[in-house]
Design a protein around this motif. Structure first.
Motif, mmCIF file in Angstrom:
data_model
loop_
_atom_site.group_PDB
_atom_site.id
_atom_site.type_symbol
_atom_site.label_atom_id
_atom_site.label_comp_id
_atom_site.label_asym_id
_atom_site.label_seq_id
_atom_site.Cartn_x
_atom_site.Cartn_y
_atom_site.Cartn_z
ATOM 1 N N LYS A 38 -5.591 9.792 -0.764
ATOM 2 C CA LYS A 38 -4.936 8.609 -1.327
ATOM 3 C C LYS A 38 -4.573 7.626 -0.220
ATOM 4 O O LYS A 38 -4.783 6.416 -0.353
ATOM 5 C CB LYS A 38 -3.697 9.018 -2.125
ATOM 6 C CG LYS A 38 -2.956 7.869 -2.749
ATOM 7 C CD LYS A 38 -3.787 7.160 -3.790
ATOM 8 C CE LYS A 38 -2.979 6.063 -4.469
ATOM 9 N NZ LYS A 38 -3.812 5.197 -5.282
ATOM 10 N N MET A 39 -4.043 8.119 0.882
ATOM 11 C CA MET A 39 -3.701 7.239 1.997
ATOM 12 C C MET A 39 -4.953 6.595 2.600
ATOM 13 O O MET A 39 -4.946 5.410 2.909
ATOM 14 C CB MET A 39 -2.914 8.006 3.065
ATOM 15 C CG MET A 39 -1.482 8.260 2.666
ATOM 16 S SD MET A 39 -0.503 9.079 3.937
ATOM 17 C CE MET A 39 -0.494 7.847 5.232
ATOM 18 N N ALA A 55 3.312 5.968 -2.706
ATOM 19 C CA ALA A 55 4.564 6.581 -3.147
ATOM 20 C C ALA A 55 4.618 6.718 -4.668
ATOM 21 O O ALA A 55 5.040 7.755 -5.182
ATOM 22 C CB ALA A 55 5.751 5.748 -2.660
ATOM 23 N N GLN A 56 4.174 5.690 -5.371
ATOM 24 C CA GLN A 56 4.179 5.745 -6.827
ATOM 25 C C GLN A 56 3.316 6.898 -7.324
ATOM 26 O O GLN A 56 3.685 7.631 -8.232
ATOM 27 C CB GLN A 56 3.693 4.420 -7.416
ATOM 28 C CG GLN A 56 3.689 4.396 -8.929
ATOM 29 C CD GLN A 56 5.074 4.574 -9.524
ATOM 30 O OE1 GLN A 56 6.067 4.112 -8.977
ATOM 31 N NE2 GLN A 56 5.162 5.253 -10.648
ATOM 32 N N GLY A 90 7.060 14.391 -9.140
ATOM 33 C CA GLY A 90 8.438 14.206 -9.578
ATOM 34 C C GLY A 90 9.404 13.886 -8.460
ATOM 35 O O GLY A 90 10.516 14.411 -8.427
ATOM 36 N N LEU A 91 9.012 13.005 -7.551
ATOM 37 C CA LEU A 91 9.836 12.668 -6.397
ATOM 38 C C LEU A 91 10.652 11.405 -6.628
ATOM 39 O O LEU A 91 10.202 10.481 -7.301
ATOM 40 C CB LEU A 91 8.948 12.442 -5.168
ATOM 41 C CG LEU A 91 8.063 13.604 -4.743
ATOM 42 C CD1 LEU A 91 7.107 13.172 -3.658
ATOM 43 C CD2 LEU A 91 8.906 14.765 -4.278
ATOM 44 N N ALA A 92 11.820 11.345 -6.033
ATOM 45 C CA ALA A 92 12.625 10.128 -5.991
ATOM 46 C C ALA A 92 12.331 9.451 -4.657
ATOM 47 O O ALA A 92 12.362 10.102 -3.609
ATOM 48 C CB ALA A 92 14.106 10.473 -6.090
ATOM 49 N N CYS A 93 12.032 8.142 -4.678
ATOM 50 C CA CYS A 93 11.668 7.404 -3.470
ATOM 51 C C CYS A 93 12.664 6.279 -3.208
ATOM 52 O O CYS A 93 13.165 5.666 -4.146
ATOM 53 C CB CYS A 93 10.276 6.793 -3.618
ATOM 54 S SG CYS A 93 8.979 7.971 -3.912
ATOM 55 N N ALA A 113 0.835 -1.206 0.000
ATOM 56 C CA ALA A 113 0.000 0.000 0.000
ATOM 57 C C ALA A 113 0.868 1.253 0.000
ATOM 58 O O ALA A 113 0.586 2.216 -0.722
ATOM 59 C CB ALA A 113 -0.934 -0.010 1.203
ATOM 60 N N ALA A 114 1.930 1.243 0.795
ATOM 61 C CA ALA A 114 2.833 2.397 0.849
ATOM 62 C C ALA A 114 3.476 2.643 -0.515
ATOM 63 O O ALA A 114 3.617 3.790 -0.943
ATOM 64 C CB ALA A 114 3.919 2.167 1.902
#
Length: 92
Positions: free
Chosen positions: A85-86, A25-26, A33-36, A20-21
């Motif tokens: 979303k969460m 995150a996706q 535009g985040l890097a995870c 789910a996380a």
């Protein structure tokens, strides 16, 4: 600098909570535009003007987002989108 903090209760197994996380995150990574990257049970994300983490615990997921000056103006909209979303993802 604006800070967003969201806590979502869940009843998911650790593996399901991690899945789910990754879905959350996706979504935010694509949208903003985040890097995870995972660091144990903490999913860290960043880009210029934004940094934060999604921490998984037994019965809850806690998201903390720090927004720089320019992104701070969008804090209410970002918080509403991420919280929704969460809620949808972890409450399933």
């Amino acid at each position: 600098m604006a800070e967003i903090s969201i806590v979502q209760q869940h009843t998911l197994s650790p593996a399901a909570a991690r899945t789910a996380a990754e879905q959350v995150a996706q979504r935010i990574a694509t949208e903003y535009g985040l890097a995870c990257q995972w660091d144990g049970d903490v999913l860290r994300f960043e880009r210029s003007g934004v940094e934060g983490a999604l921490t998984l615990e037994d019965q809850q997921a806690a998201m903390r987002i720090n927004l720089g000056f320019l992104m701070g103006a969008f804090a209410p909209a970002i918080e509403a989108k991420v919280a929704e979303k969460m809620r949808k993802t972890f409450a399933a």
